[in-house]
Design a protein around this motif. Structure first.
Motif, mmCIF file in Angstrom:
data_model
loop_
_atom_site.group_PDB
_atom_site.id
_atom_site.type_symbol
_atom_site.label_atom_id
_atom_site.label_comp_id
_atom_site.label_asym_id
_atom_site.label_seq_id
_atom_site.Cartn_x
_atom_site.Cartn_y
_atom_site.Cartn_z
ATOM 1 N N ILE A 291 -30.012 -5.063 -21.195
ATOM 2 C CA ILE A 291 -30.761 -4.915 -19.944
ATOM 3 C C ILE A 291 -32.064 -4.158 -20.197
ATOM 4 N N LYS A 292 -31.974 -3.056 -20.952
ATOM 5 C CA LYS A 292 -33.181 -2.273 -21.243
ATOM 6 C C LYS A 292 -34.213 -3.095 -22.009
ATOM 7 N N LYS A 293 -33.759 -3.931 -22.943
ATOM 8 C CA LYS A 293 -34.685 -4.775 -23.706
ATOM 9 C C LYS A 293 -35.367 -5.785 -22.772
ATOM 10 N N PHE B 152 -26.614 4.592 -15.795
ATOM 11 C CA PHE B 152 -27.539 4.558 -16.925
ATOM 12 C C PHE B 152 -28.991 4.748 -16.483
ATOM 13 N N ASN B 153 -29.174 5.207 -15.255
ATOM 14 C CA ASN B 153 -30.509 5.509 -14.726
ATOM 15 C C ASN B 153 -31.477 4.338 -14.822
ATOM 16 N N TRP C 238 -21.751 -3.381 -10.601
ATOM 17 C CA TRP C 238 -23.127 -3.424 -11.108
ATOM 18 C C TRP C 238 -23.929 -2.233 -10.616
ATOM 19 N N LYS C 239 -23.782 -1.902 -9.327
ATOM 20 C CA LYS C 239 -24.521 -0.754 -8.780
ATOM 21 C C LYS C 239 -24.185 0.508 -9.572
ATOM 22 N N LYS C 240 -22.882 0.725 -9.794
ATOM 23 C CA LYS C 240 -22.446 1.921 -10.530
ATOM 24 C C LYS C 240 -22.979 1.919 -11.956
ATOM 25 N N LYS C 241 -22.907 0.770 -12.615
ATOM 26 C CA LYS C 241 -23.375 0.678 -14.007
ATOM 27 C C LYS C 241 -24.866 1.000 -14.097
#
Length: 85
Positions: free
Chosen positions: A75-77, A26-27, A19-22
């Motif tokens: 996630i962005k939404k 994606f900033n 999760w940290k890497k993901k």
């Protein structure tokens, strides 16, 4: 208004590291909280969480979730509050 993102995890948790890497790749601005720290564990418990990795976006909580279970678009939404009807 953007929602805050918290990732609760612990050392040796492969999914937590995933999760940290993901999120980093994606900033996505997030705060990582290691539950082996007593203060973070208290916050984890107060939020009613029981499993790591736990991803919290505003009021939305995911527990024991794999990085592949939620897309960056979703996630962005959630962060932007666009998933609310």
């Amino acid at each position: 208004m953007e929602k805050k993102v918290y990732l609760f995890g612990k050392q040796g948790c492969g999914l937590c590291q995933g999760w940290k890497k993901k999120l980093e790749n994606f900033n996505i601005n997030f705060q990582y909280l290691d539950i082996e720290n007593p203060d973070n564990l208290a916050e984890f418990t107060l939020m009613g969480l029981t499993k790591v990795p736990a991803l919290v976006i505003g009021e939305i909580k995911f527990e024991g979730v794999r990085p592949s279970d939620i897309t960056i678009e979703e996630i962005k939404k959630m962060i932007e509050g666009k998933n609310e009807s």
